[in-house]
Enzyme design. Structure first.
Site, PDB file in Angstrom:
ATOM      1  N   CYS A  52      11.227  -0.166   0.529  1.00  0.00           N
ATOM      2  CA  CYS A  52      11.959   0.026  -0.731  1.00  0.00           C
ATOM      3  C   CYS A  52      11.151  -0.444  -1.941  1.00  0.00           C
ATOM      4  CB  CYS A  52      13.245  -0.769  -0.713  1.00  0.00           C
ATOM      5  SG  CYS A  52      14.323  -0.360   0.641  1.00  0.00           S
ATOM      6  N   ARG A  90       4.301   3.310  -0.644  1.00  0.00           N
ATOM      7  CA  ARG A  90       4.869   2.305   0.258  1.00  0.00           C
ATOM      8  C   ARG A  90       5.771   2.923   1.315  1.00  0.00           C
ATOM      9  NH1 ARG A  90       5.506  -2.936  -2.747  1.00  0.00           N
ATOM     10  NH2 ARG A  90       7.306  -3.250  -1.420  1.00  0.00           N
ATOM     11  N   TRP A  95      14.101   2.801   1.705  1.00  0.00           N
ATOM     12  CA  TRP A  95      13.669   2.994   3.086  1.00  0.00           C
ATOM     13  C   TRP A  95      14.823   2.451   3.918  1.00  0.00           C
ATOM     14  CZ3 TRP A  95      12.453   0.039   7.473  1.00  0.00           C
ATOM     15  CH2 TRP A  95      11.653   0.672   8.428  1.00  0.00           C
ATOM     16  N   ASN A 124      16.356  -4.637  -2.898  1.00  0.00           N
ATOM     17  CA  ASN A 124      15.422  -4.599  -1.761  1.00  0.00           C
ATOM     18  C   ASN A 124      15.756  -5.792  -0.877  1.00  0.00           C
ATOM     19  OD1 ASN A 124      14.028  -2.543  -2.928  1.00  0.00           O
ATOM     20  ND2 ASN A 124      12.112  -3.667  -3.197  1.00  0.00           N
ATOM     21  N   GLY A 125      15.637  -5.613   0.423  1.00  0.00           N
ATOM     22  CA  GLY A 125      15.892  -6.721   1.337  1.00  0.00           C
ATOM     23  C   GLY A 125      17.067  -6.411   2.237  1.00  0.00           C
ATOM     24  N   GLU A 160      -5.934  -0.381  18.509  1.00  0.00           N
ATOM     25  CA  GLU A 160      -5.838   0.125  17.139  1.00  0.00           C
ATOM     26  C   GLU A 160      -5.900   1.656  17.126  1.00  0.00           C
ATOM     27  OE1 GLU A 160      -4.869  -0.566  14.409  1.00  0.00           O
ATOM     28  OE2 GLU A 160      -5.829   0.837  13.045  1.00  0.00           O
ATOM     29  N   LYS A 185      -3.080   4.208  15.638  1.00  0.00           N
ATOM     30  CA  LYS A 185      -3.400   5.196  14.587  1.00  0.00           C
ATOM     31  C   LYS A 185      -2.964   6.583  15.023  1.00  0.00           C
ATOM     32  CE  LYS A 185      -4.088   3.476  12.093  1.00  0.00           C
ATOM     33  NZ  LYS A 185      -4.097   2.287  11.337  1.00  0.00           N
ATOM     34  N   GLU A 187       0.955   6.805  15.093  1.00  0.00           N
ATOM     35  CA  GLU A 187       1.710   6.717  13.831  1.00  0.00           C
ATOM     36  C   GLU A 187       1.585   7.956  12.954  1.00  0.00           C
ATOM     37  OE1 GLU A 187       0.831   3.544  10.967  1.00  0.00           O
ATOM     38  OE2 GLU A 187      -1.215   3.469  11.674  1.00  0.00           O
ATOM     39  N   HIS A 192      -3.512  -0.389  37.976  1.00  0.00           N
ATOM     40  CA  HIS A 192      -2.464  -1.279  38.480  1.00  0.00           C
ATOM     41  C   HIS A 192      -1.062  -0.782  38.128  1.00  0.00           C
ATOM     42  CE1 HIS A 192      -5.345  -4.166  39.983  1.00  0.00           C
ATOM     43  NE2 HIS A 192      -6.003  -4.075  38.837  1.00  0.00           N
ATOM     44  N   LYS A 204       4.391   1.615   3.861  1.00  0.00           N
ATOM     45  CA  LYS A 204       3.090   0.976   3.693  1.00  0.00           C
ATOM     46  C   LYS A 204       3.228  -0.541   3.674  1.00  0.00           C
ATOM     47  CE  LYS A 204      -1.317   0.979   2.997  1.00  0.00           C
ATOM     48  NZ  LYS A 204      -2.105   1.248   4.218  1.00  0.00           N
TER      49      LYS A 204
HETATM   50  C1  AGP Z   1      -1.159   0.426   9.869  1.00  0.00           C
HETATM   51  O1  AGP Z   1      -1.663   1.703  10.034  1.00  0.00           O
HETATM   52  C2  AGP Z   1       0.268   0.331   9.899  1.00  0.00           C
HETATM   53  N1  AGP Z   1       0.889   1.241   9.044  1.00  0.00           N
HETATM   54  C3  AGP Z   1       0.912  -1.028  10.051  1.00  0.00           C
HETATM   55  O2  AGP Z   1       0.777  -1.347  11.394  1.00  0.00           O
HETATM   56  C4  AGP Z   1       0.419  -2.220   9.210  1.00  0.00           C
HETATM   57  O3  AGP Z   1      -0.858  -2.588   9.608  1.00  0.00           O
HETATM   58  C5  AGP Z   1       1.404  -3.398   9.394  1.00  0.00           C
HETATM   59  O4  AGP Z   1       2.662  -3.029   8.917  1.00  0.00           O
HETATM   60  C6  AGP Z   1       0.928  -4.653   8.717  1.00  0.00           C
HETATM   61  O5  AGP Z   1       0.833  -4.503   7.348  1.00  0.00           O
HETATM   62  P1  AGP Z   1       0.026  -5.527   6.455  1.00  0.00           P
HETATM   63  O6  AGP Z   1      -1.377  -5.483   6.896  1.00  0.00           O
HETATM   64  O7  AGP Z   1       0.213  -5.041   5.063  1.00  0.00           O
HETATM   65  O8  AGP Z   1       0.638  -6.881   6.688  1.00  0.00           O
END
Ligand code: AGP
Length: 593
Positions: free
Chosen positions: A2, A27, A74, A100-101, A470, A474, A477, A493, A588
């Site tokens: 948000c 975001r 959001w 927000n929150g 990682e 990627k 997501e 396993h 974001k």
């Molecule tokens: C990364 O591609 C993600 N969108 C997500 O995992 C992100 O790294 C995570 O939310 C942490 O965010 P930050 O680094 O801003 O704390």
């Protein structure tokens, strides 16, 4: 996640708020709304829309206005819908808020105070505006807001407008970020520094449980008891969002290609001829600790896993890595003399802030590694180190990940006996990145034939395995392909049961000690029908490897092996015609726990 923007002043608040909302788009959000003071009716007009900001824009009235608040939502409580979008207006029509929150006790508050109210939305936020309205029957607006805040449990960044006093705006904050900007022509307030640029010269980051009352020229800061608080404004200096994608179709692709330059910038910022530019006192203090605890989420946590290996190989300090959302409420038994390192691109991740608040209560030493020097986690930790990756707009983090690893390597190096030339080794990585990026065209077509299934695997060992985690995040997501990053030797396993005809299995092979073991694991899955793909460093490459990367120092290999995996994710999403920079359901900056 948000976003909030509010403006009160001599300029057109509608334009300022909409510009601010657009800057916060990166975001992530699913609906947007504004409330504008309408000079013709002398009241506030509410406009909200599901979906993108362009939908909201199309519905805006033509008039100029000196006061407006806006919000990108959001969804957390209640589905994505126009009714659940902010702002929310009290049933009487008197108060309007954006929030927000998360209000944890909203159900209790409804029962205790608001049984008579017919709520229009399913949100927790609507409770706030109804409580203010209720308490204002016997109290001033100011006191009604404070009484409401005292009743709330959870987190909030809040703006409030009262249509009986339209030239005053209120803001309040607890756990969610809220920043106030003061410019020549008025006041701007927002949940992110990006909302303040172009309007404010100076700013103030509000502390928890503080409130602000603004008019067109000035503001008063006070606490929840109503005591006026002193404040000091800081000069507003932000890296303007580079909104130009240049030659690239998406910010993600642009940010992938920026990585060699980011690495060079980090080298320039952290090394001079003889010395590393990290405060000596900080280095001595960390060196005296008996353990480092790295806390982070998502991609940053994956960078932390690489950082653990780097620091443990370079120093004698043991390192543990924890997922912030787990650590906050289920911490492990700590050693006697720990150091905490929080890694966060945005510096606003609520799970991390929850950890930081607990750590501060116990007076533990904290260091934040973040890309945003004005962020909450940078401000609130004892120390911070900047990532210098430049604004990262795509939701999928790429250049921040490699920047985090580079800064962790430099930190490990500063803590170590330093018998090698890290500056030169990092420069070699930048060259290797550039070299690969200039000839990476085959990935686009490879991905078409490789990723044809709903699922996929990345496998590797040691540091390669950490990059696999990682790489898998990627790919899932942004392409929505269900992907697991797996320790190559662990597959047999149990998880190997999932391998069937044409299941894609991508191996990362950079580690000399384990390269042949990983290749054996590849043969095992090939025998069961998997379609395999290999990303290898030159030193361990075979003729038939799909991608061969220039050699770099083994400890720094994640900085280069991750690059093809970022492109694989990008092209997988591109072939599926997905919204690469704003993948579904994601934000974001994750500012709720
Ligand atoms: C990364 O591609 C993600 N969108 C997500 O995992 C992100 O790294 C995570 O939310 C942490 O965010 P930050 O680094 O801003 O704390």
């Amino acid at each position: 996640m948000c976003g909030i923007v509010g403006y009160i002043g001599n300029n057109n608040a509608k334009t300022i708020v909409m510009d601010g909302l657009r800057r916060l788009e990166y975001r992530g959000y699913d609906s947007a709304g504004v409330s504008l003071f309408n000079p013709d009716t002398n009241g506030f007009e509410l406009i909200k829309k599901k979906g993108r900001i362009v939908n909201l824009e199309a519905a805006l009235p033509g008039y100029s206005t000196p006061i407006a608040i806006g919000h990108t939502r959001w969804a957390t409580h209640g589905k994505v819908s126009q009714e659940n979008a902010h702002p929310h207006v009290s049933a009487s029509g008197r108060f309007t808020i954006v929030h927000n929150g998360v209000i944890d006790n909203h159900m209790e508050l409804r029962k205790r105070y608001l049984e008579h109210v017919e709520f229009k939305s399913q949100t927790d936020s609507e409770v706030i505006v109804e409580l203010i309205d209720l308490f204002s029957k016997n109290l001033s607006t100011d006191s009604a807001i404070r009484k409401t805040l005292s009743a709330l449990e959870g987190s909030y960044a809040l703006l409030v407008m009262d249509n009986t006093d339209p030239f005053t705006m209120y803001g309040a904050k607890h756990k969610s970020p809220l920043l106030l900007g003061k410019g020549e022509e008025g006041m701007v307030i927002g949940s992110d520094m990006m909302a303040l640029i172009d309007v404010a010269d100076n700013y103030l980051a509000l502390d928890d449980e503080t409130l602000v009352r603004m008019d067109t020229k000035n503001f008063t800061l006070y606490n929840i008891d109503g005591d006026v608080l002193p404040y000091k404004l800081s000069k507003l200096e932000v890296d303007e969002i580079d909104s130009d994608k240049g030659e690239f179709d998406h910010f993600m692709l642009k940010e992938i290609h920026e990585q060699p330059a980011v690495l060079r910038r980090i080298i320039g910022e952290y090394f001079n001829e003889t010395h590393i530019r990290i405060d000596d006192a900080l280095i001595h203090s960390i060196a005296s600790r008996d353990r480092i605890y790295i806390l982070a989420a998502g991609t940053s946590m994956h960078a932390g896993l690489v950082g653990k290996t780097l620091i443990e190989k370079l120093t004698d300090i043991p390192v543990e890595v924890h997922v912030a959302s787990e650590f906050a409420y289920d911490p492990p038994k700590l050693t006697a003399n720990p150091q905490f390192i929080m890694i966060s691109q945005s510096g606003e991740t609520a799970d991390l802030r929850a950890c930081l608040m607990n750590l501060k209560k116990d007076a533990h030493p904290t260091l934040t590694l973040t890309n945003v020097k004005t962020s909450t986690l940078a401000r609130e930790a004892d120390h911070f180190l900047q990532l210098f990756a430049g604004p990262e707009i795509a939701v999928a983090s790429t250049k921040a990940y490699t920047a985090q690893i580079a800064v962790l390597a430099i930190l490990g190096y500063a803590l170590s006996a330093q018998s090698f030339d890290l500056k030169r080794e990092l420069s070699e990585v930048a060259i290797a990145m550039e070299d690969f990026l200039s000839k990476s065209n085959s990935i686009e077509s490879d991905v078409k034939t490789l990723l044809t299934k709903r699922n996929a695997f990345y496998i590797g060992r040691g540091l390669d395995n950490k990059v696999c985690m990682e790489a898998a995040l990627k790919l899932k997501e942004i392409s929505y392909i269900q992907t697991e990053g797996f320790a190559a030797g662990e597959l047999k396993h149990g998880t190997i049961a999932l391998i069937e005809e044409d299941t894609p299995v991508i191996a990362i092979i950079a580690n000399e000690k384990t390269a042949e073991n990983t290749r054996s694991n590849l043969s095992e899955v090939e025998s069961r029908g998997a379609k395999t793909y290999t990303i290898a460093l030159e030193s361990v490459a075979h003729d038939d490897d799909d991608i061969v990367l220039n050699n770099v120092s083994p400890l720094l290999s994640p900085l280069i092996t991750v690059i093809p995996t970022q492109l694989i994710a990008y092209y997988a999403a591109l072939h599926r015609d997905l919204d690469i920079d704003k993948p579904r359901n994601l934000a974001k900056s994750v500012t709720v726990e």
